[in-house]
Design an enzyme around this catalytic site. Sequence first.
Site, PDB file in Angstrom:
ATOM      1  N   GLY A  21       0.820  -1.205   0.000  1.00 13.21           N
ATOM      2  CA  GLY A  21       0.000   0.000   0.000  1.00 13.21           C
ATOM      3  C   GLY A  21       0.850   1.248   0.000  1.00 13.21           C
ATOM      4  O   GLY A  21       2.042   1.219   0.324  1.00 13.21           O
ATOM      5  N   GLY A  24      -0.630   9.174   1.360  1.00 15.68           N
ATOM      6  CA  GLY A  24      -0.032  10.481   1.560  1.00 15.68           C
ATOM      7  C   GLY A  24       0.979  10.528   2.686  1.00 15.68           C
ATOM      8  O   GLY A  24       1.868  11.369   2.677  1.00 15.68           O
ATOM      9  N   VAL A  28       3.319   1.260   2.879  1.00 15.81           N
ATOM     10  CA  VAL A  28       3.022   0.140   3.763  1.00 15.81           C
ATOM     11  C   VAL A  28       3.629  -1.130   3.171  1.00 15.81           C
ATOM     12  O   VAL A  28       3.442  -1.428   1.984  1.00 15.81           O
ATOM     13  CB  VAL A  28       1.513  -0.043   3.966  1.00 15.81           C
ATOM     14  CG1 VAL A  28       1.234  -1.178   4.954  1.00 15.81           C
ATOM     15  CG2 VAL A  28       0.892   1.253   4.462  1.00 15.81           C
ATOM     16  N   ASP A 136     -10.489  10.059   9.777  1.00 17.40           N
ATOM     17  CA  ASP A 136     -10.357   9.673   8.376  1.00 17.40           C
ATOM     18  C   ASP A 136     -11.026   8.326   8.127  1.00 17.40           C
ATOM     19  O   ASP A 136     -10.503   7.486   7.403  1.00 17.40           O
ATOM     20  CB  ASP A 136      -8.870   9.610   7.989  1.00 17.40           C
ATOM     21  CG  ASP A 136      -8.670   9.557   6.477  1.00 17.40           C
ATOM     22  OD1 ASP A 136      -9.563  10.021   5.751  1.00 17.40           O
ATOM     23  OD2 ASP A 136      -7.627   9.048   6.036  1.00 17.40           O
TER      24      ASP A 136
END
Length: 567
Positions: A21, A24, A28, A136
């Site tokens: 992954g 911003g 990952v 988020d």
Amino acid sequence: MTRTEPTGGRLGRYRLVQRIGEGGMGVVHLALDEGGRAVAVKVLRPHVAGDPEARRRLAREVDTLRRVRSPRVAAVLDADVDCDTPYVVTEYVPAPPLDVHVREHGPLDAERLAVLGDGLGEALAAVHEAGVVHRDLKPGNVLMLDGDPVVIDFGIAHVADDVRLTSTGLVMGTPGYLSPEVVAGEPVTQATDWWGWAATMTFAATGRPPFGRGPVDVVLDRVRRGDADLEGVPAGLIDVLRRGLEVDPLRRPRPAELRTAVERLREDDADDEAWDDEAWDDEAPDDEAWDDEAWDDEPAREVEDPTSVVPVPPTAALEPVVRQRDAGAVAPPHYELPSYPPPGYPSYPPPGYPSYPPPGYPPYPLAAAALAVPPRRSGTIAAGLLALVAVAAVAPAVAVIAALVGSALARTVDRAHGALLRRRHERGPRRADVVRAVAASPWHLVPATVVAVVALVLPLLLGVAVAFLTGWFLGDGGLRLTGVTPGSPVALAAGAASAAVAAWWGPGGAALRRGTRTVVRAVAPGRGGSQVAVVLLLLVTAAAVLVALGGAQPDWTPLPGPPLGLR
């Protein structure tokens, strides 16, 4: 500053396996820790790594996030924010995010929506209990593990966002899932997360972003006006989701109303199923998180410094600001969100960061196989212990020798397997690893045998004591059953069962359990091999029982006779 760099595919004590992954705030990686457990390692972007204040806030934030404990939240396991390449380690959840799940399988039906709403509510309750605001919550941050949601990326993203705000005045995030207060730069409270709950539920029910697609400024304008697309949402959820996506935090429904709406959704989907109202309260880490009075009475958490987790005035304190805004006295700010990274921004990975996997590295299926959870073979092992107890009733010395040999073998295999894992963790997998492990087995056999002998002393003493007590209680000292003595099959079986439990769960039992499972998986591979092994072990058990029921006395071969007065 400690120097920790991802050299040779490693970062600190973690071995990077594959990039899974990117966002911003960082990249990952799927990684393995020293014990071979799969974890997710997030390597932070240079704009976070290069800001000392951000590092300090991130360290405090991680300490807070470690307090979150819920099966619906991916736990923060470790972090090193002082090294040259700061990173955060979280639990690895092998599941697709909600947006991918919906794209592949379509919108969720009423039953699965209820499960999603229940799980997200439990996750937010745990996060808020720790004094954290997610801020988020969106489909990309919700992983669907066998139909149940697991929330990721909570809390830490605040630090990255604050650094971007300080340097450019911009807000990072997915435009259609940024709450109105985040877009407007207003205080962030727990109400922000319930707005995210409503937005995520809307997407799951319709398969579309609640504020549509298009240019960033158009989507953000819809968010500021609360112009959500709810077409296709189940009738029982339309009202609560519309109010959940209100611009004004004071007009959003309380958590108890969201819970009630999800309950009614299940009731409408299946009239013969009733949601147990107490289940939510029993499972949620914070009972008040869904209580009717919790929204008004409990102070919210403002995220000016997202790592400080300090109390702020109740949500009602925002009312004057919101009224001024609605009256036009305060013009809503306008943000232009450029693509990330902006022109001239430092590239990532930084220069010198090694590519992974390196040239010639085995393909990913090898890593996937290493991460697979091996079968425990509990049924086969239970059948083996039962057979050992039955043999001990008719041939005690043979059973003790078999137990000693099996314990030494299991501990040898465990030592060899542990050495193999450590070698692969330090040097990576090699084709000759198995050959080297087999060649090194004699070096592991000697200490394993010594440990097996020492570890068997306590279970043997316990077994002898239980055999004497059983013989006394069932024989002349108690029930006076005919033919029952400490050396009879019944008393020996009771003593053997006690000794087996003590050896399996007592001191040094962990190595015995691990090695035994490894041996059983190798000797009886697959379901078919396991079934054959169980049948054979049950036949041994049945034969021993028949011999005992036939009245035969225990055979102490190779010993000349019963030891310790076991007659």
